[in-house]
Scaffold this motif. Sequence first.
Motif, PDB file in Angstrom:
ATOM      1  N   ARG A 153       0.868  -1.271   0.099  1.00 14.97           N
ATOM      2  CA  ARG A 153       0.028   0.100   0.011  1.00 14.97           C
ATOM      3  C   ARG A 153       0.627   1.347  -0.191  1.00 14.97           C
ATOM      4  O   ARG A 153       1.834   1.286   0.778  1.00 14.97           O
ATOM      5  N   GLU A 154       0.457   2.261  -0.699  1.00 18.35           N
ATOM      6  CA  GLU A 154       1.124   3.564  -0.765  1.00 18.35           C
ATOM      7  C   GLU A 154       0.181   4.649  -0.194  1.00 18.35           C
ATOM      8  O   GLU A 154      -1.153   4.719  -0.720  1.00 18.35           O
ATOM      9  N   ARG A 155       0.268   5.436   0.899  1.00 16.78           N
ATOM     10  CA  ARG A 155      -0.511   6.603   0.996  1.00 16.78           C
ATOM     11  C   ARG A 155       0.033   7.967   0.418  1.00 16.78           C
ATOM     12  O   ARG A 155       1.266   8.311   0.347  1.00 16.78           O
ATOM     13  N   THR A 195       2.901   9.787  -4.150  1.00 18.04           N
ATOM     14  CA  THR A 195       3.240   8.726  -3.185  1.00 18.04           C
ATOM     15  C   THR A 195       4.889   8.606  -3.329  1.00 18.04           C
ATOM     16  O   THR A 195       5.587   9.390  -4.248  1.00 18.04           O
ATOM     17  N   THR A 200      -7.189  10.399   4.333  1.00 17.95           N
ATOM     18  CA  THR A 200      -6.564   9.113   4.081  1.00 17.95           C
ATOM     19  C   THR A 200      -6.896   8.842   2.591  1.00 17.95           C
ATOM     20  O   THR A 200      -8.031   9.076   2.059  1.00 17.95           O
ATOM     21  N   GLU A 232      -5.002   6.525  -0.305  1.00 19.94           N
ATOM     22  CA  GLU A 232      -4.098   5.496  -0.654  1.00 19.94           C
ATOM     23  C   GLU A 232      -4.298   4.663  -1.918  1.00 19.94           C
ATOM     24  O   GLU A 232      -5.469   4.845  -2.646  1.00 19.94           O
TER      25      GLU A 232
END
Length: 300
Positions: free
Chosen positions: A169-171, A248, A267, A269
Motif C-alpha cells: 500500500r502507498e499513502r 506517493t 486518508t 491511498e
Amino acid sequence: MDWSNVQLRSLVELHRRGTVTAVATALGYTPGAVSQQLSALERAAGVPLLRRVGRHVELTDAGLALAGHAQRILDIEAAATAELERSAGRVAGELRIALFATAAAELLPLMLARIGRLHPDLVVRSRELVVDDVAHAVASGTVDLAVGLEYPDVPIRRDPSLRVVLLFRERFSLAVPAGSMSGAGPVSLADTGPPLGWILPPENTHYGLAIRTVCRRARVEPELRHEVVDTAVSLALVEAGIGVSTVTDLMLRLRPSRFDVLPLAETFERHIVAVVRSSAQQRPNVAALIQVLRDLARDD
C-alpha cells in the motif's frame, strides 16, 4: 477446426472491447494484423462471425457463441500450461508480464535482477501498458501477470476469472510548489485552492476518479487547471509553481523534484497489486514471480 490461440484471443477481445483498433492496442498488433486474424478465424469456422455496421464491425450470433467458447478454450489452455509447469518440478520457461509506467521504471529492473539470481531458467518478457488496461490484458490472455493499481474507492472489477493479489500500500501526500504553504504538519484538502489550482489526470481514469472522490468526501471540489496523465509531467508542473497534485513515494522516485511534500490529513491511498488469471495462480512460474514482487515490497 483449425484455429490458433491468437485468432481466438482476437475474437474474445473484440467482444470485450468493441473495435478492432482497441483490440490491436490490447494485443500489441496493428489493426490490419488483427483483421487478418479474425478473417482467418472466420474461414476456419466456415460461418460469418463478423458483420460490418457503418465503419465498424460487430459479432454475429455465431461470433458471439464462438467468443464464449473461445474464452473457455483459452482458460483450458492456461490450466494445461499450469499442470505441465507443475509436473516439471522447477521454475523455468517463459512468462509474459505487463506493468504500468511507474512500476516499469522502479520495480522492473529490481524484479528482473532477483529473478535472474533465484530462477535463472525463467525468461520474463515485459511490456508497458496504461495502468487501467492491465487487468484486461490478463483477462484476455495477452499476458500471464500484470502489476497494476487499485484504489479503495475505485476497485478493479472483480472478474471471476481473475485474482487480485495485494503487494503493498502507498499513502498519498500533497505536492505543492516550494514555500507556497506554511507548516510541515498534515494539510487538509480543504486548505487547497486559489491561487494554485490542481494538476490532475482525467476523471475517466481510475486515479482521476479516486482523487476527486476523496476531495468531494472532504467537501472540496478541486479546481482543475491542468489535466495531465503522465506523472513526470505533473511533478514538473508542481516544481514550476503551476499548481498542486497528489504524490506517493514511488511516484516521487520517477524524477528528482524540488517542491514541498506535505502529509494529507485525509486518508488517500493506492494499492500496488498483481493481477493473474484464477487458472494460472498456482503456476510455479507465476507463484515465483509474485513471491519476488512481495519480497521486493517488504524489502523496500
